[in-house]
Design a protein around this motif. Structure first.
Motif, PDB file in Angstrom:
ATOM      1  N   GLY A 144      33.497  29.488  37.048  1.00 57.99           N
ATOM      2  CA  GLY A 144      34.895  29.650  36.659  1.00 57.99           C
ATOM      3  C   GLY A 144      35.259  31.118  36.544  1.00 57.99           C
ATOM      4  N   ASN A 145      36.463  31.391  36.015  1.00 61.44           N
ATOM      5  CA  ASN A 145      36.821  32.797  35.770  1.00 61.44           C
ATOM      6  C   ASN A 145      36.164  33.259  34.469  1.00 61.44           C
ATOM      7  OD1 ASN A 145      38.459  31.984  33.535  1.00 61.44           O
ATOM      8  ND2 ASN A 145      40.196  31.636  34.917  1.00 61.44           N
ATOM      9  N   ASN A 146      36.317  34.534  34.139  1.00 59.93           N
ATOM     10  CA  ASN A 146      35.648  35.096  32.962  1.00 59.93           C
ATOM     11  C   ASN A 146      36.017  34.338  31.683  1.00 59.93           C
ATOM     12  OD1 ASN A 146      34.263  37.042  34.410  1.00 59.93           O
ATOM     13  ND2 ASN A 146      35.858  38.594  34.160  1.00 59.93           N
ATOM     14  N   GLU A 147      37.293  34.006  31.531  1.00 55.43           N
ATOM     15  CA  GLU A 147      37.769  33.328  30.313  1.00 55.43           C
ATOM     16  C   GLU A 147      37.139  31.941  30.180  1.00 55.43           C
ATOM     17  OE1 GLU A 147      39.283  33.584  26.826  1.00 55.43           O
ATOM     18  OE2 GLU A 147      39.744  35.189  28.243  1.00 55.43           O
ATOM     19  N   PHE A 207      35.923  40.654  23.709  1.00 61.80           N
ATOM     20  CA  PHE A 207      36.720  41.845  23.382  1.00 61.80           C
ATOM     21  C   PHE A 207      36.803  42.768  24.593  1.00 61.80           C
ATOM     22  CE2 PHE A 207      37.027  46.298  22.189  1.00 61.80           C
ATOM     23  CZ  PHE A 207      38.148  46.307  21.372  1.00 61.80           C
ATOM     24  N   VAL A 208      35.649  43.032  25.220  1.00 58.85           N
ATOM     25  CA  VAL A 208      35.601  43.963  26.356  1.00 58.85           C
ATOM     26  C   VAL A 208      36.381  43.397  27.547  1.00 58.85           C
ATOM     27  CG1 VAL A 208      34.088  45.140  28.012  1.00 58.85           C
ATOM     28  CG2 VAL A 208      33.405  44.966  25.617  1.00 58.85           C
ATOM     29  N   ILE A 209      36.124  42.132  27.868  1.00 62.28           N
ATOM     30  CA  ILE A 209      36.784  41.506  29.032  1.00 62.28           C
ATOM     31  C   ILE A 209      38.299  41.416  28.831  1.00 62.28           C
ATOM     32  CG2 ILE A 209      37.038  39.287  30.246  1.00 62.28           C
ATOM     33  CD1 ILE A 209      33.928  39.048  30.009  1.00 62.28           C
ATOM     34  N   SER A 248      41.159  43.321  30.992  1.00 63.43           N
ATOM     35  CA  SER A 248      42.214  42.498  31.587  1.00 63.43           C
ATOM     36  C   SER A 248      43.593  43.074  31.264  1.00 63.43           C
ATOM     37  CB  SER A 248      42.096  41.067  31.064  1.00 63.43           C
ATOM     38  OG  SER A 248      43.114  40.268  31.583  1.00 63.43           O
ATOM     39  N   GLU A 249      43.728  43.578  30.036  1.00 59.59           N
ATOM     40  CA  GLU A 249      45.000  44.163  29.576  1.00 59.59           C
ATOM     41  C   GLU A 249      45.245  45.529  30.229  1.00 59.59           C
ATOM     42  OE1 GLU A 249      48.441  43.606  27.373  1.00 59.59           O
ATOM     43  OE2 GLU A 249      46.730  42.242  27.318  1.00 59.59           O
ATOM     44  N   LYS A 301      35.912  44.969  40.318  1.00 61.94           N
ATOM     45  CA  LYS A 301      36.083  43.645  39.725  1.00 61.94           C
ATOM     46  C   LYS A 301      35.053  43.505  38.602  1.00 61.94           C
ATOM     47  CE  LYS A 301      35.425  38.757  40.897  1.00 61.94           C
ATOM     48  NZ  LYS A 301      34.814  37.855  41.898  1.00 61.94           N
ATOM     49  N   LEU A 302      35.494  43.061  37.418  1.00 57.83           N
ATOM     50  CA  LEU A 302      34.591  42.831  36.288  1.00 57.83           C
ATOM     51  C   LEU A 302      34.221  41.354  36.254  1.00 57.83           C
ATOM     52  CD1 LEU A 302      33.124  43.844  33.732  1.00 57.83           C
ATOM     53  CD2 LEU A 302      35.226  43.361  32.452  1.00 57.83           C
ATOM     54  N   GLU A 303      32.925  41.093  36.197  1.00 62.71           N
ATOM     55  CA  GLU A 303      32.450  39.704  36.280  1.00 62.71           C
ATOM     56  C   GLU A 303      31.400  39.421  35.220  1.00 62.71           C
ATOM     57  OE1 GLU A 303      29.610  38.014  39.554  1.00 62.71           O
ATOM     58  OE2 GLU A 303      31.638  38.039  40.412  1.00 62.71           O
TER      59      GLU A 303
END
Length: 455
Positions: free
Chosen positions: A243-246, A271-273, A277-278, A285-287
């Motif tokens: 899935g996605n990070n969330e 917190f970091v992700i 995202s914000e 890309k952060l995964e």
């Protein structure tokens, strides 16, 4: 005997040096933009500083330096006779080439702790040495480019390091790199939930191979290490995190519901992700990657690894993480949590070369070459060259009064833009003939006009 260099080392041509300098300068510029300060440590350290800090395998790969003079003078004769080299080493070698930049940095922090302003943000770009087996992307002498912050537990540091990776790789033209992230607390939490705390290393080493050998072989390796069938069943969700990070964070939180440490790791990652995202990233890309387990016996929080763009066959081109107490390596107990990342200079070079991203890098060269027609002309030219260099114009006199064709060939091969011709007529008129090597146009000018034109 034909001259050669030791295995695992390299000579660098002018082009290669220019390309490497381009990468290093790009990284250094980003380091300083993010507020890091440079330090340097010696190329060799006392053996006592390095030995025992990297585990048995690391100790074996450290290059030892023989003591000066009669290095066998203090050696134990029984050990010499028995040829027990490992036990003999401390008697004949008190120094060693540095294996990485982290342990010397820890020594630096302990030694200079009263002079350092904390949190201390340092970067270091220096060579290190390892007696490793050379292969593609792995050398015995290579550069490390490290940045660390010590003296802060704030997760904003992790956020900034992800931005730093993104900035460097974007500036190098390496778009679409993947920054993989995990947390040691999550791995510990998983081991706790499945009742395999005592098998944490075996479990994570096997899990780390998921994308290389597949689920079936990973499960077989876990079973061979004494991890129960029941425990493996509990971690089935880890094998299909797509899935996605969330969504993956939510799945992890459900899996780790009974582990306090595991849930703390999930919240740190969240917190970091969420922050990234914000804030957004330029090209990376952060995964979230729950199989990421590098440096497990060292890292205590975040773990990072950077992959090259898809299609490029190369191992990680960067990595790092958070560690609890850097100075504990030297028995100094202080609240000095740190987090750091490293750039794999040599691997980045190979990736940029494969993708043809070095075309914009120019070799250092003079702007103008003065042709040498003889002793009097040479002196006249050197007086002008001195003035040009004072104005920051890169200038060069061909050293020999060789044939004109040879001198012009030299200018062409080095792609020098302008050539100055000075004969008896120019000296008499206090002038210079300037030739544009691209257009072929020639103009007569005074020294001030020459400076103005070349600037």
């Amino acid at each position: 005997m034909k001259p050669s260099i030791p295995k695992g080392t390299r000579d660098f041509s002018p082009t290669e040096v220019a390309n490497r300098t381009y990468i290093i300068n790009t990284i250094k510029t980003a380091f300083e933009t993010f507020g890091f300060q440079p330090i340097e440590t010696p190329s060799f350290e006392n053996s006592s500083t390095l030995m025992g800090k990297y585990g048995e395998e690391g100790d074996r790969l450290i290059f030892k330096i023989l003591n000066s003079g009669d290095y066998l003078a203090k050696a134990d004769e029984k050990l010499l006779t028995a040829k027990q080299s490992t036990k003999l080493t401390p008697f004949i070698s008190e120094k060693a080439l540095k294996y990485d930049l982290t342990v010397p940095f820890a020594r630096y922090v302990v030694q200079h702790q009263n002079e350092i302003t904390f949190p201390f943000k340092r970067y270091q770009v220096q060579p290190v040495w390892r007696a490793d087996r050379p292969q593609k992307g792995r050398f015995r002498e290579f550069y490390q480019c490290d940045a660390d912050v010590v003296g802060s537990t704030s997760l904003w540091q992790e956020v900034e390091f992800i931005q730093l990776y993104d900035a460097v790789f974007t500036n190098l033209g390496l778009a679409k790199t993947t920054i993989k992230m995990n947390n040691r607390k999550i791995l510990s939490g998983i081991a706790e939930v499945i009742g395999a705390q005592d098998k944490l290393i075996d479990f994570t080493v096997a899990l780390d191979k998921l994308d290389k050998i597949g689920q079936q072989k990973v499960e077989a390796e876990m079973l061979s290490k004494g991890i129960s069938e029941q425990a493996i069943q509990k971690v089935q969700p880890l094998f299909s995190f797509d899935g996605n990070n969330e969504e993956n964070l939510d799945a992890l939180a459900a899996l780790l519901a009974t582990s306090e440490e595991g849930l703390k790791g999930v919240e740190e990652l969240r917190f970091v992700i969420n922050s990234i995202s914000e804030l957004g990233l330029q090209s990376a890309k952060l995964e979230l990657d729950v199989t990421l387990a590098r440096g497990l016996n060292y890292y205590t929080g975040a773990i990072f690894e950077v992959s090259a763009p898809k299609g490029v066959k190369m191992g990680s081109i960067g990595g790092g993480g958070r560690y609890d107490d850097l100075t504990a390596l030297f028995g100094v107990k202080a609240p000095l949590s740190g987090v750091g990342i490293s750039f794999g200079l040599d691997r980045i070079y190979l990736v940029l070369e494969e993708l043809g991203l070095f075309k914009t890098v120019d070799l250092p060269k003079p702007k103008v070459l003065f042709v040498n027609f003889g002793e009097a002309e040479g002196l006249y030219c050197m007086k002008a060259i001195t003035q040009l260099r004072a104005h920051g114009i890169k200038s060069e006199l061909f050293p020999d009064a060789a044939k004109m064709k040879k001198q012009m060939n030299y200018a062409n091969k080095r792609e020098i833009e302008f050539v100055v011709l000075v004969g008896s007529q120019e000296i008499e008129n206090n002038a210079f003939t300037l030739k544009n090597m691209i257009s072929g146009a020639q103009t007569k000018c005074s020294l001030s006009e020459l400076i103005s034109h070349l600037k």
